[in-house]
Design an enzyme around this catalytic site. Sequence first.
Site, PDB file in Angstrom:
ATOM      1  N   GLY A   1      -2.095   4.379  -3.767  1.00 28.90           N
ATOM      2  CA  GLY A   1      -3.338   2.842  -3.913  1.00 28.90           C
ATOM      3  C   GLY A   1      -2.548   2.301  -3.758  1.00 28.90           C
ATOM      4  O   GLY A   1      -1.496   2.194  -2.541  1.00 28.90           O
TER       5      GLY A   1
ATOM      6  N   GLY B   1      -4.554   2.149   6.633  1.00 31.00           N
ATOM      7  CA  GLY B   1      -4.505   0.572   6.413  1.00 31.00           C
ATOM      8  C   GLY B   1      -5.439  -0.422   7.008  1.00 31.00           C
ATOM      9  O   GLY B   1      -5.102  -1.804   6.036  1.00 31.00           O
ATOM     10  N   ASP B   2      -5.677  -0.869   7.362  1.00 34.59           N
ATOM     11  CA  ASP B   2      -6.637  -1.677   8.287  1.00 34.59           C
ATOM     12  C   ASP B   2      -8.017  -1.808   7.736  1.00 34.59           C
ATOM     13  O   ASP B   2      -8.376  -2.954   7.830  1.00 34.59           O
ATOM     14  CB  ASP B   2      -6.817  -0.592  10.017  1.00 34.59           C
TER      15      ASP B   2
ATOM     16  N   SER C   1       0.934  -1.085   0.032  1.00 32.99           N
ATOM     17  CA  SER C   1       0.096  -0.106   0.024  1.00 32.99           C
ATOM     18  C   SER C   1       1.312   1.744  -0.365  1.00 32.99           C
ATOM     19  O   SER C   1       1.908   0.920   0.681  1.00 32.99           O
ATOM     20  CB  SER C   1      -0.899   0.489   1.445  1.00 32.99           C
TER      21      SER C   1
HETATM   22  N1  LIG Z   1      -3.893  10.387   1.646  1.00 34.23           N
HETATM   23  C1  LIG Z   1      -4.558   9.552   1.280  1.00 34.23           C
HETATM   24  N2  LIG Z   1      -5.178   9.797  -0.437  1.00 34.23           N
HETATM   25  C2  LIG Z   1      -6.108   8.721  -0.145  1.00 34.23           C
HETATM   26  N3  LIG Z   1      -6.055   7.577  -0.197  1.00 34.23           N
HETATM   27  C3  LIG Z   1      -5.056   7.259   1.194  1.00 34.23           C
HETATM   28  C4  LIG Z   1      -4.815   8.209   1.533  1.00 34.23           C
HETATM   29  N4  LIG Z   1      -3.958   7.544   2.041  1.00 34.23           N
HETATM   30  C5  LIG Z   1      -4.125   6.577   2.723  1.00 34.23           C
HETATM   31  N5  LIG Z   1      -4.916   5.798   1.582  1.00 34.23           N
HETATM   32  C6  LIG Z   1      -5.596   5.180   0.846  1.00 34.23           C
HETATM   33  O1  LIG Z   1      -5.745   4.059   2.508  1.00 34.23           O
HETATM   34  C7  LIG Z   1      -4.790   2.882   1.213  1.00 34.23           C
HETATM   35  C8  LIG Z   1      -4.266   2.390   2.791  1.00 34.23           C
HETATM   36  O2  LIG Z   1      -3.209   3.745   3.399  1.00 34.23           O
HETATM   37  P1  LIG Z   1      -1.382   3.368   3.694  1.00 34.23           P
HETATM   38  O3  LIG Z   1      -1.021   2.456   2.643  1.00 34.23           O
HETATM   39  O4  LIG Z   1      -1.515   4.259   4.036  1.00 34.23           O
HETATM   40  O5  LIG Z   1      -1.810   1.894   4.965  1.00 34.23           O
HETATM   41  P2  LIG Z   1      -0.889   1.763   6.022  1.00 34.23           P
HETATM   42  O6  LIG Z   1       0.598   2.789   6.081  1.00 34.23           O
HETATM   43  O7  LIG Z   1      -0.649   0.666   6.513  1.00 34.23           O
HETATM   44  O8  LIG Z   1      -2.181   2.603   7.185  1.00 34.23           O
HETATM   45  P3  LIG Z   1      -1.673   2.465   8.689  1.00 34.23           P
HETATM   46  O9  LIG Z   1      -1.704   3.373   9.368  1.00 34.23           O
HETATM   47  O10 LIG Z   1      -3.198   2.040   8.934  1.00 34.23           O
HETATM   48  O11 LIG Z   1      -1.645   1.563   9.104  1.00 34.23           O
HETATM   49  C9  LIG Z   1      -4.169   3.069   0.750  1.00 34.23           C
HETATM   50  O12 LIG Z   1      -3.804   2.430  -0.327  1.00 34.23           O
HETATM   51  C10 LIG Z   1      -5.069   3.883  -0.003  1.00 34.23           C
HETATM   52  O13 LIG Z   1      -6.373   2.955  -0.557  1.00 34.23           O
HETATM   53 MG   LIG Z   2      -0.342  -0.514   8.320  1.00 30.76          MG
END
Ligand SMILES: Nc1ncnc2c1ncn2[C@@H]1O[C@H](COP(=O)(O)OP(=O)(O)OP(=O)(O)O)[C@@H](O)[C@H]1O
Ligand SMILES: [Mg+2]
Length: 311
Positions: free
Chosen positions: A226, A252-253, A221
């Site tokens: 995306g 992410g969750d 992610s």
């Molecule tokens: N700024 C953003 N704008 C649009 N979509 C987002 C944004 N941030 C996150 N997302 C959506 O959420 C999904 C997961 O986000 P991200 O890659 O930030 O996960 P993560 O770092 O594991 O987050 P977490 O803090 O929950 O562990 C992304 O693939 C996207 O679909």
């Molecule tokens: Mg995460």
Amino acid sequence: MIYTLTLNPALDRTLIVENLRFEDANRVKQELRYAGGKGIDVSRVINELGSESIALGFVGGYDGMELEGRLINEGINCDFVKIAEETRINVFIKKEKEGKRTSLHAKGPEVSPSELATLYNKIKNLKPSPSWFVMSGSLPLGLSDNIYAQFTHLMRNKGIKVFLDSDGIPFKKGIKAIPFAIKPNLFELERLSGKKLKSRKEMMTFGKKLVEKGIGFVLISAAEKGILLISKDTILKATPPKVKVKSTIGAGDASVAGFIYAYEKKMSISDCLRMAVACGTATALTPGTALCRKKDVKKIIKKCEVKELEL
Ligand SMILES: Nc1ncnc2c1ncn2[C@@H]1O[C@H](COP(=O)(O)OP(=O)(O)OP(=O)(O)O)[C@@H](O)[C@H]1O
Ligand SMILES: [Mg+2]
């Protein structure tokens, strides 16, 4: 049944103050409390989408009881193991006018060997039997960094699909036990590979290596860009629409939950990925720790683009 495991949940307390000064008494205007945890968030989103899950993990003391009670009030099915030490708390202090925040994170409880054994015996004999076993987040004190690997072995041997979403050594070791699916973000992926991954091609190559070891789905992610999905059969990239972001906490969750929800509904892999992206992006629309709303997911999913890539 979908089970989620949060080994290190926390009771989050947000204290809203007018001012924050050392060597002075600061009056708290309002206090908010919230049951926090990555596996718990997966359960919340599964509920919001209309499926069922059971949240597992450790809770202790009055803070642990409060955490569990709050989840029950939210309609989350819980089956926690009680531990002697108090559940961890995070304190967020928010200065009302400026909107500035700071936080204090407690060390949290140490889980004893007998408490771990209680959890182990519980997850060995889960009823109803799991279709998915989701393990998310960090470990409390007292547990070996091999724990996700051990639990992955246990579930895999029973034919249960393991989704592992963690970081650092417990994640790295867990991956060696070949979970069914993982969802590292870019930073977690680099820590996993031990080097900077400069291009999408490098990410895909690394993801492919993991798939060749037997992992079914590697979801990488990348916030607003995306998710890149790598499996034995395909490489897909899903891109969300541009949205007005309020808070991405838990995005992410929510993506993990969306993928599993869609997989359980027997959707195609590209629709599972679309759902993962839509749930993450819908979470970005809501403030603070709030997760996605189903009505936003339904709107956003129509605007998520999926395309196939070649290595
Ligand atoms: N700024 C953003 N704008 C649009 N979509 C987002 C944004 N941030 C996150 N997302 C959506 O959420 C999904 C997961 O986000 P991200 O890659 O930030 O996960 P993560 O770092 O594991 O987050 P977490 O803090 O929950 O562990 C992304 O693939 C996207 O679909
Ligand atoms: Mg995460």
